[in-house]
Scaffold this active site. Structure first.
Site, short mmCIF file in Angstrom:
data_model
loop_
_atom_site.label_atom_id
_atom_site.label_comp_id
_atom_site.label_asym_id
_atom_site.label_seq_id
_atom_site.Cartn_x
_atom_site.Cartn_y
_atom_site.Cartn_z
N SER A 131 2.12 13.32 10.30
CA SER A 131 2.02 11.86 10.15
C SER A 131 1.66 11.43 8.74
O SER A 131 1.77 10.25 8.43
CB SER A 131 0.99 11.30 11.14
N LYS A 168 -5.74 9.24 8.63
CA LYS A 168 -4.88 8.06 8.40
C LYS A 168 -5.40 7.24 7.23
O LYS A 168 -6.53 7.44 6.76
CB LYS A 168 -4.85 7.17 9.65
#
Lengths: 213, 213
Positions: A131, A168
């Site tokens: 990701s 993230k």
DNA sequence: TTGCATGCTGTAAATATATCCAGTTACAGC
DNA sequence: GCTGTAACTGGATATATTTACAGCATGCAA
């Protein structure tokens, strides 16, 4: 290292002897057999106690993942009992609800000096998934993490949402809404709903270490 | 103990390093991952060969049942020379024609232990440009480089073409043509013309270190 | 050319191992 | 009597690990 009970000492001694005799630490079943337990779980309980008392370190889900850290040092290990010399702990999978640095999650240690990253890391997290490939954080990389209580707009952080730990980019809108941005077009952002999700900041990303084969 | 081939020596070294780093010998799968094999069976074959040559002993059906019996008497020993203490030299820009490790190019030193990368780096090179972002090597990253004389198909290397030093993937066709592949669609491969260009291999990429601000 | 060692890929199966859960027994201290 | 710790049994389960089998490619010596 706390004092051991006689029984715990026998377990510790058996690990040391096995290490010397076979070159590898014993399994739970081997310990049980040697000390006369009928169940490997008895050994498991002893090991956890030894780890809690600081006599050994346990690797997570690693066969024979027992490491002596007590006074004995006949493995040939560079005498390195304090954290600085042993290096930064490498954390693999993190189980539900548990603190990220629980000793059981430490798979190994890697010696990286404080001045390698701009801000010194407290531990290394093994990155899972793709990701964040957009900013060069790949699956399997070691992410240097520094524990922190708050994070600013746009910084890369390690977050825990419910039971999952994820890396993230932190985005907060003017209205206060929080989103965790994946740096890969194939992944959607994670919109945080404060009424539903419990978002915990584990730390800030301070660096990357990758081995190229 | 019979003499080992270079490949076999690498397997042996990895076992020794793993023993020192984790306290237990590696599994077949771990060896395969570290040396870049796709199949654990490749490691298994190597282990059998090493056992036959007397470098190791293998326990039957025993997890991590690898025992070093070669010349090394102290398993965890790690030569700590001056360089190791001062850290790896960080090389910035390299001027025309000069050797890459010339003292003038050493910007600083960073302490990274030998066992951080699968293969120990000799120095760190500051990456310039975006030509390798496709595999997570970004502008400003420190690239761990190990000096080498040859490189195999598909490996990432540090090359000198004329006066320029560059990081690329090494591709050699069946006809012997050499291309240096950029891992970024915006950059074209570099086709090497042996009659025109002088291609020198400076070393192999063994790892990446990046500081995240 | 044949045979042999080296050095791999890929799949599958058997076995080894770690780990969790639910209990039990004993003992020390309050 | 109650609580906490140490020290276990027994069973279940998921994962880790070894190992066998079937190939393929290369280089080297007979």
């Amino acid at each position: 290292m706390q004092k051991l009970t006689p029984k715990q000492q026998r377990v510790y001694d058996y690990i040391r002897d096995t290490l010397a005799a076979t070159g590898a630490p014993p399994t739970r079943a081997e310990i049980a057999r040697a000390l006369g337990f009928a169940s490997a779980n008895a050994a498991q309980a002893h090991l956890r106690t030894l780890a809690r008392k600081g006599a050994i370190e346990l690797g997570s889900r690693r066969s024979r993942g027992i490491r002596l850290v007590g006074a004995d040092d006949d493995v040939g290990e560079r005498a390195a009992n304090d954290e600085a010399d042993a290096g930064l702990p490498v954390v693999g999978r993190v189980a539900a609800g548990e603190p990220i640095l629980a000793i059981e999650h430490i798979e190994r240690r890697v010696r990286i000096a404080d001045d390698v990253f701009t801000s010194p890391a407290d531990y290394l997290l093994t990155v899972r998934g793709d990701s964040m490939t957009g900013i060069g954080i790949l699956d399997g990389d070691l992410l240097g993490v520094k524990s922190a209580d708050d994070i600013r707009q746009g910084q890369i952080g390690v977050f825990r949402i419910g039971d999952e730990v994820t890396v993230k980019r932190f985005i907060q809108s003017e209205t206060g809404d929080v989103r965790l941005r994946a740096e890969n077009p194939d992944y959607a952002d994670i919109q945080i709903d404060p009424t539903q999700d419990e978002l915990v900041l584990e730390g800030l990303a301070v660096g990357i270490v990758r081995s190229i084969h």
